[in-house]
Design a protein around this motif. Structure first.
Motif, PDB file in Angstrom:
ATOM      1  N   GLY A  13     -13.479 -17.895   9.222  1.00  0.00           N
ATOM      2  CA  GLY A  13     -12.733 -16.657   9.067  1.00  0.00           C
ATOM      3  C   GLY A  13     -13.646 -15.449   9.155  1.00  0.00           C
ATOM      4  O   GLY A  13     -14.870 -15.574   9.238  1.00  0.00           O
ATOM      5  N   CYS A  14     -13.068 -14.267   9.151  1.00  0.00           N
ATOM      6  CA  CYS A  14     -13.845 -13.015   9.245  1.00  0.00           C
ATOM      7  C   CYS A  14     -14.235 -12.603   7.820  1.00  0.00           C
ATOM      8  O   CYS A  14     -13.447 -11.985   7.104  1.00  0.00           O
ATOM      9  CB  CYS A  14     -13.006 -11.938   9.923  1.00  0.00           C
ATOM     10  N   ARG A  15     -15.447 -12.979   7.422  1.00  0.00           N
ATOM     11  CA  ARG A  15     -15.869 -12.774   6.033  1.00  0.00           C
ATOM     12  C   ARG A  15     -16.251 -11.339   5.737  1.00  0.00           C
ATOM     13  O   ARG A  15     -16.060 -10.864   4.622  1.00  0.00           O
ATOM     14  CB  ARG A  15     -17.053 -13.690   5.716  1.00  0.00           C
ATOM     15  N   ASP A  16     -16.824 -10.622   6.700  1.00  0.00           N
ATOM     16  CA  ASP A  16     -17.285  -9.248   6.470  1.00  0.00           C
ATOM     17  C   ASP A  16     -16.207  -8.243   6.872  1.00  0.00           C
ATOM     18  O   ASP A  16     -15.589  -8.357   7.929  1.00  0.00           O
ATOM     19  CB  ASP A  16     -18.566  -8.971   7.275  1.00  0.00           C
ATOM     20  N   ALA A  17     -16.019  -7.244   6.008  1.00  0.00           N
ATOM     21  CA  ALA A  17     -15.006  -6.227   6.280  1.00  0.00           C
ATOM     22  C   ALA A  17     -15.440  -5.310   7.421  1.00  0.00           C
ATOM     23  O   ALA A  17     -16.628  -5.016   7.584  1.00  0.00           O
ATOM     24  CB  ALA A  17     -14.744  -5.401   5.020  1.00  0.00           C
ATOM     25  N   LEU A  18     -14.474  -4.869   8.209  1.00  0.00           N
ATOM     26  CA  LEU A  18     -14.733  -3.878   9.256  1.00  0.00           C
ATOM     27  C   LEU A  18     -14.873  -2.510   8.595  1.00  0.00           C
ATOM     28  O   LEU A  18     -14.148  -2.184   7.651  1.00  0.00           O
ATOM     29  CB  LEU A  18     -13.592  -3.841  10.270  1.00  0.00           C
ATOM     30  N   VAL A  19     -15.801  -1.699   9.101  1.00  0.00           N
ATOM     31  CA  VAL A  19     -16.042  -0.378   8.525  1.00  0.00           C
ATOM     32  C   VAL A  19     -15.298   0.665   9.344  1.00  0.00           C
ATOM     33  O   VAL A  19     -15.443   0.725  10.575  1.00  0.00           O
ATOM     34  CB  VAL A  19     -17.547  -0.047   8.480  1.00  0.00           C
ATOM     35  N   LEU A  20     -14.503   1.498   8.659  1.00  0.00           N
ATOM     36  CA  LEU A  20     -13.717   2.529   9.317  1.00  0.00           C
ATOM     37  C   LEU A  20     -14.110   3.915   8.822  1.00  0.00           C
ATOM     38  O   LEU A  20     -14.575   4.081   7.687  1.00  0.00           O
ATOM     39  CB  LEU A  20     -12.220   2.328   9.052  1.00  0.00           C
ATOM     40  N   TRP A  21     -13.903   4.897   9.684  1.00  0.00           N
ATOM     41  CA  TRP A  21     -13.968   6.311   9.299  1.00  0.00           C
ATOM     42  C   TRP A  21     -12.606   6.891   9.645  1.00  0.00           C
ATOM     43  O   TRP A  21     -12.323   7.157  10.812  1.00  0.00           O
ATOM     44  CB  TRP A  21     -15.088   7.021  10.057  1.00  0.00           C
ATOM     45  N   GLY A  22     -11.765   6.997   8.641  1.00  0.00           N
ATOM     46  CA  GLY A  22     -10.374   7.303   8.926  1.00  0.00           C
ATOM     47  C   GLY A  22      -9.756   6.108   9.623  1.00  0.00           C
ATOM     48  O   GLY A  22      -9.770   4.993   9.100  1.00  0.00           O
ATOM     49  N   ASP A  23      -9.246   6.289  10.835  1.00  0.00           N
ATOM     50  CA  ASP A  23      -8.709   5.165  11.604  1.00  0.00           C
ATOM     51  C   ASP A  23      -9.663   4.710  12.707  1.00  0.00           C
ATOM     52  O   ASP A  23      -9.320   3.839  13.519  1.00  0.00           O
ATOM     53  CB  ASP A  23      -7.347   5.521  12.203  1.00  0.00           C
ATOM     54  N   VAL A  24     -10.865   5.304  12.743  1.00  0.00           N
ATOM     55  CA  VAL A  24     -11.839   4.976  13.797  1.00  0.00           C
ATOM     56  C   VAL A  24     -12.711   3.798  13.358  1.00  0.00           C
ATOM     57  O   VAL A  24     -13.288   3.815  12.262  1.00  0.00           O
ATOM     58  CB  VAL A  24     -12.733   6.193  14.120  1.00  0.00           C
TER      59      VAL A  24
END
Length: 291
Positions: free
Chosen positions: A32-43
């Motif tokens: 699975g995708c263990r690490d969270a995706l990093v966002l700046w607002g919706d980017v």
């Protein structure tokens, strides 16, 4: 929420190789995708490969907001910091990232100085920051020396110098050859001194021709050497004994293939001493001739 993928951010860091991407895909499918995706607002700022794989296989993922970003430059600096700390990044890539960081901080410093000058002149306007998306507030931008760049990128000063030369002068084909490991950083820095069409031709011809091109550049820059025996056994009577003479002797020993470092240093010391004695003898001869 809808996630926005900006191509400029996706391309800001060199992409994974096909093998690296396949390995990441296998890992996500298994664990699975263990690490969270990093966002700046919706980017989307970090996790482009993971996001693409999760979308492809309809897998769940988590996101986290970075609320410290004030501008796209902040995003770029953060991305650079993240990748400089990763082991999988090559020496050349780390050098390029360090140069990008230096350029961003240099531009920020320039803007700060310009703003201070406007305030000093009384020409600054209250809405100046609103006119520029990358204006303060931000922490004062430090000046980054080459030594600091090298330390952060885990490179030597000379490597940073060579990477900077490649970054400024190399044709795209030569840069690609460095990235893929076809040619070393030092050899590419030498080839980058050639006209762009010669760089392209050498890159197109392959690894051996690139090596030969680097050798031709180095040979052209190398000063002609005196025969080794002549350097070791003769000296101008009036020559000044200094570091350059010691370096000349060391080059001669290298040409002769003389052994261990300790022996080389001893030979250099004895040769310099012999030079001094010859000068003293010449001086005594002149004194006797004048008497």
């Amino acid at each position: 929420m809808d996630i926005v993928v900006k191509e400029e951010l996706k391309a800001y860091i060199d992409p994974l190789t096909a093998d690296e991407h396949d390995a990441l895909e296998r890992s996500i499918l298994a664990e699975g995708c263990r690490d969270a995706l990093v966002l700046w607002g919706d980017v989307l700022v970090d996790g482009h490969n993971r996001y693409g794989i999760c979308r492809k296989h309809n897998l769940p993922f988590q996101t986290v907001q970075n609320t410290r970003f004030q501008s796209m430059d902040d995003v770029h600096l953060w991305m650079i910091e993240q990748h400089l700390g990763r082991r999988s990044v090559s020496d050349f890539q780390r050098g390029v990232l360090a140069l990008r960081k230096r350029d961003i901080l240099a531009e920020r410093h320039r803007l700060e100085q310009a703003q201070l000058q406007k305030e000093s002149d009384g020409t600054a306007t209250a809405d100046a920051a609103a006119d520029d998306a990358d204006s303060p507030p931000w922490a004062p931008a430090p000046k980054v020396s080459r030594a600091e760049m090298a330390r952060e990128a885990r490179l030597s000063n000379s490597q940073v110098t060579m990477i900077e030369r490649i970054h400024k002068q190399a044709a795209p084909e030569l840069v690609e050859a460095v990235k893929t490991g076809v040619i070393s950083i030092s050899a590419a820095a030498a080839v980058a001194a050639l006209p762009e069409d010669e760089q392209r031709a050498a890159a197109a011809a392959g690894k051996d021709e690139l090596k030969q091109a680097a050798k031709r550049v180095r040979d052209a820059k190398r000063k002609p050497r005196k025969p080794a025996q002549e350097v070791l056994h003769s000296a101008d009577e009036d020559a000044e004994v200094d570091a350059s003479r010691a370096a000349e002797i060391a080059d001669a020993l290298t040409a002769l293939g003389e052994g261990p470092a300790e022996l080389r240093q001893r030979v250099i010391a004895l040769t310099l001493e012999n030079d001094t004695l010859r000068q003293q003898l010449a001086a005594l001869r002149r004194q006797l001739a004048e008497a």
